[in-house]
Scaffold this active site. Structure first.
Site, short mmCIF file in Angstrom:
data_model
loop_
_atom_site.label_atom_id
_atom_site.label_comp_id
_atom_site.label_asym_id
_atom_site.label_seq_id
_atom_site.Cartn_x
_atom_site.Cartn_y
_atom_site.Cartn_z
N TYR A 34 0.84 -1.20 0.00
CA TYR A 34 0.00 0.00 0.00
C TYR A 34 0.87 1.25 0.00
O TYR A 34 0.59 2.22 -0.71
CB TYR A 34 -0.93 0.00 1.21
CG TYR A 34 -1.79 1.24 1.31
CD1 TYR A 34 -2.97 1.34 0.59
CD2 TYR A 34 -1.42 2.30 2.13
CE1 TYR A 34 -3.76 2.48 0.66
CE2 TYR A 34 -2.20 3.45 2.21
CZ TYR A 34 -3.36 3.53 1.48
OH TYR A 34 -4.13 4.67 1.54
N TYR A 139 -9.50 15.95 2.10
CA TYR A 139 -10.22 15.25 1.04
C TYR A 139 -11.60 15.87 1.05
O TYR A 139 -12.34 15.76 2.03
CB TYR A 139 -10.33 13.76 1.35
CG TYR A 139 -9.25 12.88 0.80
CD1 TYR A 139 -9.49 12.07 -0.30
CD2 TYR A 139 -7.98 12.85 1.38
CE1 TYR A 139 -8.50 11.24 -0.81
CE2 TYR A 139 -6.98 12.03 0.88
CZ TYR A 139 -7.25 11.22 -0.22
OH TYR A 139 -6.27 10.41 -0.72
N ARG A 174 -5.26 0.67 -8.50
CA ARG A 174 -3.99 0.22 -7.93
C ARG A 174 -4.03 -1.29 -7.75
O ARG A 174 -4.69 -1.81 -6.84
CB ARG A 174 -3.73 0.94 -6.61
CG ARG A 174 -3.74 2.46 -6.77
CD ARG A 174 -3.82 3.19 -5.46
NE ARG A 174 -4.13 4.61 -5.67
CZ ARG A 174 -4.52 5.45 -4.72
NH1 ARG A 174 -4.65 5.00 -3.46
NH2 ARG A 174 -4.79 6.71 -5.00
N LYS A 261 -3.28 21.02 -3.60
CA LYS A 261 -2.31 19.95 -3.89
C LYS A 261 -2.83 19.08 -5.03
O LYS A 261 -3.97 18.64 -5.01
CB LYS A 261 -2.08 19.09 -2.65
CG LYS A 261 -1.06 17.97 -2.85
CD LYS A 261 -0.78 17.26 -1.52
CE LYS A 261 0.23 16.14 -1.68
NZ LYS A 261 -0.34 14.95 -2.33
N HIS A 285 0.17 12.83 -6.94
CA HIS A 285 -0.30 11.90 -5.92
C HIS A 285 0.64 10.68 -5.79
O HIS A 285 0.21 9.56 -5.59
CB HIS A 285 -1.72 11.42 -6.23
CG HIS A 285 -2.54 11.13 -5.01
ND1 HIS A 285 -3.40 12.04 -4.45
CD2 HIS A 285 -2.63 10.02 -4.22
CE1 HIS A 285 -3.99 11.51 -3.40
NE2 HIS A 285 -3.54 10.28 -3.23
N ARG A 288 0.02 7.65 -8.10
CA ARG A 288 -1.05 6.74 -7.70
C ARG A 288 -2.39 7.03 -8.38
O ARG A 288 -3.39 6.39 -8.07
CB ARG A 288 -1.24 6.81 -6.17
CG ARG A 288 -0.05 6.26 -5.42
CD ARG A 288 -0.08 6.63 -3.94
NE ARG A 288 -1.12 6.00 -3.18
CZ ARG A 288 -1.06 4.78 -2.68
NH1 ARG A 288 0.00 4.02 -2.89
NH2 ARG A 288 -2.05 4.28 -1.95
#
Length: 388
Positions: A34, A139, A174, A261, A285, A288
């Site tokens: 992860y 978020y 992912r 960001k 990111h 990712r």
């Protein structure tokens, strides 16, 4: 000339690669995957690191240098070094109590630590252990009610800087996380349990600090959610694209420094300036989200070359930095501050409670040596050392 400062760190682990190798042995595979993984074929993950190799710097050995000063002022505060710790989700899964370890170390060394909305310590706890110095990455929730309450909590602890994440209109594909069960909804399968059993220190520390959870979000969750319900909650709460209207609403509410960001293009940079934000973090990111995109350092090089941007907003970067040489390269092409995520998590995974301070001192030692070698007195002179 004053004596060279002493940056104390464990000499057995002088590089990020050394920390990474040690951390891989101590962290269960599903959690390490992860941390380490990117999206799809992970091409942009490697691009983030490898593209730094194309940036070359030149020394000026006969120049008379002055005392080296690595400090930098950012949003009205002076930091001891020109780098900070990036927000990372599920930090406590990768190493128990990691958010507090890193927040404490950052506060002690006077660099910014950024807490993620989906990390495993709460806004209030991190504000307490960091003496109110920690930044926060939001978020953006789908509900304004939840957004407003998080902003209220940040104001209550006098959070110095709010970072709004803009590059997750959907969660990246992912493959490592899908295989390990760490996609949404998460699940612990037999294979993961066996992986945890061969990492006894991680297991003992997890028993000590408890099963990690999304601590900041606990007040908004129904009690007794199982894993499948948690996945539904996360998808319901955070599935939504951040657009100019949503950022404008935050700008109207948040009176402190506001940073976006995930900026990587001229279009988004111009929109950020139009919105009146104080800074941007050039980032993909950590490789990712979009595998076909360009590296953060390439995006930075293009955007920082525009003088009209730099006069209106602080331009920072995150992604792929693995040494003091990389830090120097980023400043040479125009970054005004840099953030790193994985290297600090490798440090905590490798050395536990000592990992935060070790990693900070290691990067300070790296950068100081590069500045000595190039004969520069501060980070602003590094742009004069770029070989164009």
């Amino acid at each position: 000339m004053s004596k060279k400062p002493i940056f104390k760190y464990n000499s057995r682990y002088p590089s990020v690669e050394d920390l990474k190798k040690k951390a891989k042995k101590r962290i269960p595979k599903f959690a390490f995957d992860y941390l380490q993984g990117g999206c799809n074929e992970e091409l942009n993950l490697f691009r983030n690191e490898n593209d730094f190799d194309n940036i070359l710097l030149k020394p000026q050995y006969l120049r008379v240098g002055q005392e080296i000063d690595m400090s930098v002022e950012l949003f009205g505060r002076k930091y001891s070094a020109p780098f900070g710790i990036s927000p990372i989700g599920l930090q406590g899964l990768m190493w128990p109590n990691a958010p507090e370890i890193l927040a404490k170390a950052a506060a002690k060394h006077d660099i910014p630590y950024t807490l993620s909305t989906v990390s495993t310590s709460s806004i209030e706890r991190i504000a307490d252990v960091s003496d109110g110095k920690a930044w926060f990455q939001l978020y953006h929730p789908t509900e304004d009610r939840l957004r407003d309450d998080i902003l209220r909590r940040l104001k209550a602890v006098e959070c110095p800087v709010l970072v709004v994440l803009v590059d997750v209109p959907s969660f990246g594909l992912r493959y490592r996380e899908i295989k390990s069960g760490l996609s949404m909804p998460p699940k612990m399968n037999i294979e993961n349990i066996l992986q945890a059993m061969v990492c006894p220190t991680w297991g003992i520390q997890t028993l000590k600090y408890g099963i990690p959870s999304f601590a900041t979000l606990k007040p908004y969750m129904e009690k007794g959610l199982d894993l499948s319900q948690l996945g539904q909650f996360m998808n319901r709460t955070f599935t939504g694209k951040v657009n100019m209207e949503k950022v404008k609403a935050i700008r109207d509410i948040w009176q402190g420094p506001l940073v976006l960001k995930g900026i990587a293009t001229e279009e988004d940079m111009e929109a950020s300036i139009q919105l009146g934000v104080d800074g941007v973090i050039i980032s993909n990111h950590g490789g990712r989200q979009v595998d076909a995109g360009e590296s953060s350092i390439v995006s930075l090089t293009k955007l920082a070359a525009n003088p009209s941007y730099k006069s209106k907003v602080k331009i920072m970067m995150d992604g792929g930095i693995r040494s003091g040489v990389d830090l120097a390269r980023a400043y040479a092409v125009g970054s005004e501050f840099n953030f790193m995520g994985r290297p600090f998590m490798y440090g905590v995974g490798a050395l536990g409670e000592d990992g935060g301070e070790h990693s900070i001192n290691m990067f300070k030692a790296h950068l100081y040596q590069v500045m000595q070698q190039l004969t520069v007195d501060n980070i602003y002179q590094l742009q004069d050392r770029l070989i164009k």
